[in-house]
Design a protein around this motif. Sequence first.
Motif, PDB file in Angstrom:
ATOM      1  N   SER A 291       0.827  -1.207   0.000  1.00  0.00           N
ATOM      2  CA  SER A 291       0.000   0.000   0.000  1.00  0.00           C
ATOM      3  C   SER A 291       0.864   1.261   0.000  1.00  0.00           C
ATOM      4  CB  SER A 291      -0.915  -0.009   1.225  1.00  0.00           C
ATOM      5  OG  SER A 291      -1.649   1.182   1.329  1.00  0.00           O
ATOM      6  N   GLU A 292       1.939   1.240   0.780  1.00  0.00           N
ATOM      7  CA  GLU A 292       2.855   2.387   0.821  1.00  0.00           C
ATOM      8  C   GLU A 292       3.491   2.620  -0.553  1.00  0.00           C
ATOM      9  OE1 GLU A 292       6.753   3.942   3.336  1.00  0.00           O
ATOM     10  OE2 GLU A 292       5.860   2.007   3.830  1.00  0.00           O
TER      11      GLU A 292
ATOM     12  N   GLU B 208       0.953   4.255  -2.734  1.00  0.00           N
ATOM     13  CA  GLU B 208       0.833   5.681  -2.414  1.00  0.00           C
ATOM     14  C   GLU B 208       1.936   6.483  -3.097  1.00  0.00           C
ATOM     15  OE1 GLU B 208       0.711   5.933   1.856  1.00  0.00           O
ATOM     16  OE2 GLU B 208      -1.217   4.893   1.956  1.00  0.00           O
TER      17      GLU B 208
ATOM     18  N   GLU C 160       0.988   6.798  -6.701  1.00  0.00           N
ATOM     19  CA  GLU C 160      -0.075   7.804  -6.839  1.00  0.00           C
ATOM     20  C   GLU C 160       0.514   9.215  -6.774  1.00  0.00           C
ATOM     21  OE1 GLU C 160      -3.067   7.318  -7.742  1.00  0.00           O
ATOM     22  OE2 GLU C 160      -3.678   5.329  -7.073  1.00  0.00           O
ATOM     23  N   ALA C 161       1.455   9.436  -5.865  1.00  0.00           N
ATOM     24  CA  ALA C 161       2.102  10.749  -5.771  1.00  0.00           C
ATOM     25  C   ALA C 161       2.892  11.048  -7.043  1.00  0.00           C
ATOM     26  CB  ALA C 161       3.015  10.809  -4.546  1.00  0.00           C
TER      27      ALA C 161
ATOM     28  N   ARG D 296      -2.246  -0.674  -9.487  1.00  0.00           N
ATOM     29  CA  ARG D 296      -3.493  -0.634  -8.717  1.00  0.00           C
ATOM     30  C   ARG D 296      -4.207  -1.970  -8.738  1.00  0.00           C
ATOM     31  NH1 ARG D 296      -6.461   3.968  -7.407  1.00  0.00           N
ATOM     32  NH2 ARG D 296      -8.297   2.940  -8.261  1.00  0.00           N
TER      33      ARG D 296
ATOM     34  N   HIS E  58      -5.988  -0.505   4.248  1.00  0.00           N
ATOM     35  CA  HIS E  58      -5.316   0.199   5.353  1.00  0.00           C
ATOM     36  C   HIS E  58      -5.343  -0.576   6.672  1.00  0.00           C
ATOM     37  CE1 HIS E  58      -6.159   3.575   2.524  1.00  0.00           C
ATOM     38  NE2 HIS E  58      -4.883   3.801   2.784  1.00  0.00           N
TER      39      HIS E  58
END
Length: 133
Positions: free
Chosen positions: A12-13, A16, A19-20, A89, A105
């Motif tokens: 997940s990290e 992220e 995504e950034a 994803r 999460h």
Amino acid sequence: MDATVGALGSLSEALEAVEAARGHLYAFHRLCGTADLTLGDAVEKLREAGHGDLADRVADELVGRNVLEGRWSFQIVEDYDDHYWSAFREIERAAREELVQGRRHLYESEMKEDRRTHGRRHHESRPGDAVEA
């Protein structure tokens, strides 16, 4: 903490970060478009100021130029979305579905449970939970 939750937390990290990066890529795309449109204004102003040769050079060499070999910025964004971001994803979602019934999460949820002050307002486990006595 469960090893599976830790592994999914790292996945997940990583998502992220992807995504950034995607956000920065879209910002790059917008800035490139702004630069190209502003170059058009510069060409007009150079012509009006009597600098036709320089206006021609800017128009011929820079206006509409590819930002990477053979590509405008929108093509870079599309390629990233189609070949990396969407695959990332999908794999992250499939891992969650396979291992934890799609819940998201979990790492952060366990961290919240460890760090919150039980019985205190604004430290409830989930939105809408009553404050424990």
